[in-house]
Design a protein around this motif. Structure first.
Motif, PDB file in Angstrom:
ATOM      1  N   PHE A 118       0.832  -1.193   0.000  1.00 33.37           N
ATOM      2  CA  PHE A 118       0.000   0.000   0.000  1.00 33.37           C
ATOM      3  C   PHE A 118       0.872   1.249   0.000  1.00 33.37           C
ATOM      4  O   PHE A 118       1.975   1.243   0.562  1.00 33.37           O
ATOM      5  CB  PHE A 118      -0.900   0.040   1.241  1.00 33.37           C
ATOM      6  N   GLN A 142       0.697   5.294   1.145  1.00 35.01           N
ATOM      7  CA  GLN A 142      -0.072   6.252   1.922  1.00 35.01           C
ATOM      8  C   GLN A 142       0.587   7.621   1.904  1.00 35.01           C
ATOM      9  O   GLN A 142       1.766   7.750   2.232  1.00 35.01           O
ATOM     10  CB  GLN A 142      -0.256   5.786   3.367  1.00 35.01           C
ATOM     11  N   GLN A 171      -4.375  11.082   3.690  1.00 35.92           N
ATOM     12  CA  GLN A 171      -5.148  10.196   2.818  1.00 35.92           C
ATOM     13  C   GLN A 171      -5.190   8.776   3.371  1.00 35.92           C
ATOM     14  O   GLN A 171      -4.302   8.367   4.124  1.00 35.92           O
ATOM     15  CB  GLN A 171      -4.542  10.164   1.415  1.00 35.92           C
ATOM     16  N   GLY A 172      -6.195   8.034   2.950  1.00 35.38           N
ATOM     17  CA  GLY A 172      -6.231   6.624   3.272  1.00 35.38           C
ATOM     18  C   GLY A 172      -5.230   5.857   2.416  1.00 35.38           C
ATOM     19  O   GLY A 172      -4.820   6.348   1.357  1.00 35.38           O
ATOM     20  N   PRO A 173      -4.819   4.686   2.865  1.00 37.79           N
ATOM     21  CA  PRO A 173      -3.894   3.884   2.047  1.00 37.79           C
ATOM     22  C   PRO A 173      -4.512   3.523   0.699  1.00 37.79           C
ATOM     23  O   PRO A 173      -5.726   3.422   0.560  1.00 37.79           O
ATOM     24  CB  PRO A 173      -3.671   2.634   2.910  1.00 37.79           C
ATOM     25  N   TYR A 178       3.650   0.484   2.810  1.00 40.42           N
ATOM     26  CA  TYR A 178       3.474  -0.589   3.782  1.00 40.42           C
ATOM     27  C   TYR A 178       3.239  -1.918   3.063  1.00 40.42           C
ATOM     28  O   TYR A 178       2.498  -1.981   2.075  1.00 40.42           O
ATOM     29  CB  TYR A 178       2.260  -0.330   4.677  1.00 40.42           C
TER      30      TYR A 178
END
Lengths: 120, 107
Positions: B36, B38, B42-44, B87
């Protein structure tokens, strides 16, 4: 277009409770597993809880087990996270996320998050 | 619990150069690893799933690979918009676990 919109965050005292909501759109909510992931200040991402689609089996991280409850209302396309006995270490941005299947799989869509602050 | 160890913590790369991010699982997770991206506020965003499959709409400069319990995310030619924290996550076993993240910055 898949959209996930969280709400319900805010400031709460230690020991207090809060309920987060996540309204889903753009997909058939009832057929996908869902989950909550949080991002604490200065920390990485931490998975919190998940719920399957059909039988609504639930799963929790040890850090929240017994204090948090995940649920879903397919008639409202809404995912919930009921949080109780809140602690300072629960302070985080909480994200709602859709899983790629009805049982497990990866998180393919995420919301923008809602901030929970636990402080006196 | 499966521990996902990411390295390095911070990676500085010149524009147009290659960036390689590593993630090691403490035990077998098959190919059930996602990556992911990020950015602040913001969201992932899902980049890679199944260790090497690119998610919908992700540019071809992002690729994932696996060797046993070692996973790699490669950005073939770094763009300024790729500055973010990355991540890895395993979804093979409960509890689901994330790596600590790698911050990618422009040199």
């Amino acid at each position: 277009e898949v959209q996930l919109l969280e709400s319900g965050g805010g400031l709460v005292q230690p020991g207090g409770s809060l309920r987060l909501s996540c309204v889903a759109s753009g997909f058939t909510f009832s057929t996908y597993a869902m989950g909550w992931v949080r991002h604490g200040p200065g920390k990485g991402l931490e998975w919190v809880s998940a719920i399957s689609a059909k039988d609504e089996s639930t799963y929790y991280a040890d850090s929240v087990k017994g204090r948090f409850t995940i649920s879903r209302d397919t008639s409202k396309n809404t995912l919930y996270l009921q949080m109780s006995s809140l602690r300072a270490e629960d302070t985080a941005v909480y994200y709602c996320a859709k899983r790629s299947s009805g049982w497990y799989g990866f998180f393919d869509y995420w919301g923008q998050g809602t901030l929970v602050t636990v402080s006196s | 619990e499966i521990v996902m160890t990411q390295s390095p913590a911070t990676l500085s790369v010149s524009p147009g150069e290659r960036a390689s991010l590593s993630c090691r699982a403490s035990q077998n997770v098959n190919n059930n690893v996602a990556w992911f991206q990020q950015k602040p506020g913001q969201g992932p965003r899902l980049l890679i799933y199944g260790a090497s499959s690119r998610a919908t709409g992700i540019p071809a400069r992002f690729s994932g690979s696996q060797s046993g319990t070692d996973f790699t995310l490669t950005i073939s030619s770094l763009q300024s918009e790729d500055c973010a924290i990355y991540y890895c996550q395993q979804y093979n076993n409960w509890p689901l676990t994330f790596g600590g993240g790698t911050k990618v910055e422009i040199k």
